[in-house]
Scaffold this active site. Structure first.
Site, PDB file in Angstrom:
ATOM      1  N   VAL A   1      16.721  22.490 -18.294  1.00 53.06           N
ATOM      2  CA  VAL A   1      17.225  22.031 -16.998  1.00 53.06           C
ATOM      3  C   VAL A   1      16.573  22.804 -15.852  1.00 53.06           C
ATOM      4  O   VAL A   1      16.146  22.235 -14.851  1.00 53.06           O
ATOM      5  CB  VAL A   1      18.758  22.151 -16.930  1.00 53.06           C
ATOM      6  CG1 VAL A   1      19.261  21.841 -15.521  1.00 53.06           C
ATOM      7  CG2 VAL A   1      19.407  21.213 -17.940  1.00 53.06           C
TER       8      VAL A   1
ATOM      9  N   THR B   1      26.035  22.364 -17.159  1.00 52.13           N
ATOM     10  CA  THR B   1      27.242  21.612 -17.494  1.00 52.13           C
ATOM     11  C   THR B   1      28.360  22.606 -17.763  1.00 52.13           C
ATOM     12  O   THR B   1      28.270  23.412 -18.691  1.00 52.13           O
ATOM     13  CB  THR B   1      27.005  20.730 -18.722  1.00 52.13           C
ATOM     14  OG1 THR B   1      25.922  19.833 -18.446  1.00 52.13           O
ATOM     15  CG2 THR B   1      28.245  19.921 -19.063  1.00 52.13           C
TER      16      THR B   1
ATOM     17  N   PHE C   1      21.901  14.933 -14.795  1.00 53.63           N
ATOM     18  CA  PHE C   1      22.003  13.767 -15.671  1.00 53.63           C
ATOM     19  C   PHE C   1      20.609  13.427 -16.200  1.00 53.63           C
ATOM     20  O   PHE C   1      20.104  12.324 -16.012  1.00 53.63           O
ATOM     21  CB  PHE C   1      22.596  12.576 -14.916  1.00 53.63           C
ATOM     22  CG  PHE C   1      24.008  12.810 -14.449  1.00 53.63           C
ATOM     23  CD1 PHE C   1      25.078  12.626 -15.294  1.00 53.63           C
ATOM     24  CD2 PHE C   1      24.255  13.232 -13.149  1.00 53.63           C
ATOM     25  CE1 PHE C   1      26.385  12.845 -14.869  1.00 53.63           C
ATOM     26  CE2 PHE C   1      25.552  13.463 -12.699  1.00 53.63           C
ATOM     27  CZ  PHE C   1      26.619  13.261 -13.574  1.00 53.63           C
ATOM     28  N   LEU C   2      19.994  14.415 -16.843  1.00 56.45           N
ATOM     29  CA  LEU C   2      18.625  14.269 -17.318  1.00 56.45           C
ATOM     30  C   LEU C   2      18.609  13.879 -18.788  1.00 56.45           C
ATOM     31  O   LEU C   2      19.251  14.520 -19.615  1.00 56.45           O
ATOM     32  CB  LEU C   2      17.856  15.578 -17.129  1.00 56.45           C
ATOM     33  CG  LEU C   2      17.827  16.160 -15.717  1.00 56.45           C
ATOM     34  CD1 LEU C   2      17.065  17.482 -15.712  1.00 56.45           C
ATOM     35  CD2 LEU C   2      17.200  15.169 -14.737  1.00 56.45           C
TER      36      LEU C   2
ATOM     37  N   CYS D   1      23.270  17.969 -25.398  1.00 51.85           N
ATOM     38  CA  CYS D   1      24.324  17.541 -24.475  1.00 51.85           C
ATOM     39  C   CYS D   1      25.513  16.877 -25.157  1.00 51.85           C
ATOM     40  O   CYS D   1      26.633  17.368 -25.057  1.00 51.85           O
ATOM     41  CB  CYS D   1      23.746  16.600 -23.421  1.00 51.85           C
ATOM     42  SG  CYS D   1      22.569  17.390 -22.304  1.00 51.85           S
TER      43      CYS D   1
ATOM     44  N   LYS E   1      27.773  19.053 -27.620  1.00 45.67           N
ATOM     45  CA  LYS E   1      28.392  20.162 -26.907  1.00 45.67           C
ATOM     46  C   LYS E   1      29.399  19.688 -25.872  1.00 45.67           C
ATOM     47  O   LYS E   1      30.499  20.254 -25.742  1.00 45.67           O
ATOM     48  CB  LYS E   1      27.300  21.009 -26.243  1.00 45.67           C
ATOM     49  CG  LYS E   1      27.804  22.162 -25.393  1.00 45.67           C
ATOM     50  CD  LYS E   1      26.657  23.017 -24.886  1.00 45.67           C
ATOM     51  CE  LYS E   1      25.773  22.288 -23.897  1.00 45.67           C
ATOM     52  NZ  LYS E   1      26.426  22.084 -22.582  1.00 45.67           N
TER      53      LYS E   1
ATOM     54  N   LYS F   1      15.725  13.024 -30.984  1.00 44.45           N
ATOM     55  CA  LYS F   1      15.317  11.745 -30.404  1.00 44.45           C
ATOM     56  C   LYS F   1      13.822  11.823 -30.133  1.00 44.45           C
ATOM     57  O   LYS F   1      13.238  12.918 -30.149  1.00 44.45           O
ATOM     58  CB  LYS F   1      16.085  11.451 -29.101  1.00 44.45           C
ATOM     59  CG  LYS F   1      15.850  12.473 -28.000  1.00 44.45           C
ATOM     60  CD  LYS F   1      16.608  12.143 -26.732  1.00 44.45           C
ATOM     61  CE  LYS F   1      16.000  10.996 -25.978  1.00 44.45           C
ATOM     62  NZ  LYS F   1      16.618  10.808 -24.641  1.00 44.45           N
TER      63      LYS F   1
END
Length: 439
Positions: free
Chosen positions: A11, A121, A150-151, A261, A264, A322
């Site tokens: 981030v 976050t 919001f990446l 994300c 967690k 991913k």
């Protein structure tokens, strides 16, 4: 503007680089001297498509700098982003020690008004804790803002440069003006900057990721029904995705979600809910289902080999959670590897980007291959765990020649059922009928 970004992880590095791209002067700070030295010398430390080009350009233009000194980084910066890790504790709660530790240090350092921004976050109420930690030592005015990211890994640069929305939590009019000016270049096409209170902004991030995780999990449950009822999950997906109230995205079934994300954040929201004396039943189910889904293919593989995997060599395509990232956190492939090794099988794996990261975790317990077809040599079957583009149109004749068994277990539904049937493969996917016979 002069901006400091504390933390050079995923981030922090994306944030710093993208703000530099719009003409800001950015200093990123990290306690890891080795990482700072690499970044300062032009060596990017994460894999993210499109980031390296911006990173090198802004370093060359003198807008992007790196240091290990927090005091040097924030001295002239009006805006300070906290992009620090918030790892889950044993009870699922987000660990705030890094953020609060830096906040405590900032109170001792700042000599003029600063806007200090939680980019990480964080649970609801963190802005208040950060404010208290800074205020304990501060002698000047400051504001704490919640600005969740919001990446999406793999498309993070586009997400940052062209955001769907920017969420900013603050009740300070002065901070609102600063944040509005900062983000104005990113929303010129009219996408909104949404101002709200700090707690609502903090909850918005958890709610967004938890909703998407729930959407994925719902489709995996539908896939389970499809397999039992003889329906095709791809047809169901298309049928419901055309409803604009539902939308087409995050409806693809598979072997579970992973990454930094979703696991967690779902876990942390459940923990926060428990602390608020609320039983968040849906998210508890989401976590349970996702854990089981990661091993969805295992019983099918065992059945193919009459429940005996000892001595079998398994080829595995995909290790990252991913495509277009080297992130292996909570990757379904790792769960599958662990289960296969426990069953006595060996694994030969290939991934375009994530193999070095897996090697640091698994060492020599599996074989890492230089190419996707190298993994197939003398392998009994092929498992696909990540939907990298290069796996979508492989040389099936070559696969046939290399595998001992003409069998593919596809956790990402990459191939057309009719095509696999015509080529004579035994083909298992998620939520669709099995092609061929294992006899």
């Amino acid at each position: 503007m002069k901006i400091a970004v504390v933390g050079t992880g995923y981030v922090g590095l994306v944030t710093g680089t993208c703000f530099a791209e719009t003409g800001n002067n950015v200093i990123c700070v990290d306690i890891d001297k080795n990482k700072v030295d690499k970044l300062s010398s032009g060596q990017i430390t994460i894999y993210e498509p499109g980031l390296e080009k911006l990173f090198l350009r802004n370093q060359k233009e003198g807008r992007l700098h790196f240091t290990t000194s927090l005091a040097d980084a924030v001295k002239d910066a009006k805006i300070i982003f906290l992009a620090l890790p918030t790892p889950p504790g044993e009870d699922g709660s987000a660990d705030l020690k890094y953020i609060l530790g830096v906040a405590d240090d900032l109170g001792k350092i700042i000599k003029e008004y600063k806007v200090i921004i939680d980019k990480s976050t964080v649970p609801v109420g963190t802005a208040e804790k950060v404010h208290a930690a800074v205020a304990k030592n501060a002698t000047v005015a400051f504001d704490i803002v919640s600005n969740p990211e919001f990446l999406r890994e793999g498309v993070a640069v586009d997400d940052f440069m062209k955001p769907d929305r920017v969420v900013i939590g603050t009740t300070s009019e002065k901070a609102k003006k600063v944040m509005n000016d900062l983000y104005a270049p990113f929303v010129r096409q009219g996408n909104p900057i949404i101002f709200m209170d700090e707690k609502s902004a903090e909850l918005t991030k958890y709610a967004a990721n938890s909703f998407l995780a729930t959407k994925i999990t719902f489709m995996n449950e539908i896939a389970q029904l499809c397999e039992r009822m003889g329906a095709d999950v791809d047809m169901v997906r298309k049928g419901i995705g055309s409803d604009e109230r539902i939308g087409k995205r995050f409806l693809f079934p598979g072997i579970g979600y992973g990454g930094s994300c979703f696991p967690k954040d779902v876990q942390a929201l459940v923990k926060s809910s428990t602390e608020a004396d609320y039983d968040f039943k849906i998210l508890n189910a989401v976590m349970d289902i996702n854990e089981k889904q990661k091993l969805h293919l295992l019983p099918k593989i065992k059945a193919y080999f009459n429940n005996d995997l000892k001595g079998k060599k398994i080829a595995l395509w995909g290790l990252a959670f991913k495509p277009n990232t080297d992130d292996i956190r909570e990757a379904p492939a790792l769960y599958m590897i662990d289960a296969l090794l426990k069953e006595g099988a060996s694994v030969a794996a290939y991934d375009p980007e994530a193999m070095n990261n897996v090697r640091t975790v698994l060492g020599t317990s599996i074989t890492f291959c230089e190419g996707q077809y190298d993994a197939l040599k003398d392998a009994d079957i092929l498992i696909i765990a990540t939907e990298w583009s290069e796996f979508r149109t492989p040389d099936f004749d070559r696969i046939t020649k290399l595998l001992k068994h003409k069998a593919i277990f596809d956790g990402r539904n990459l191939f057309d059922l009719k095509h696999m049937e015509e080529m004579g493969f035994y083909y298992v996917s998620v939520g669709r009928k099995t092609i061929g016979s294992n006899n």
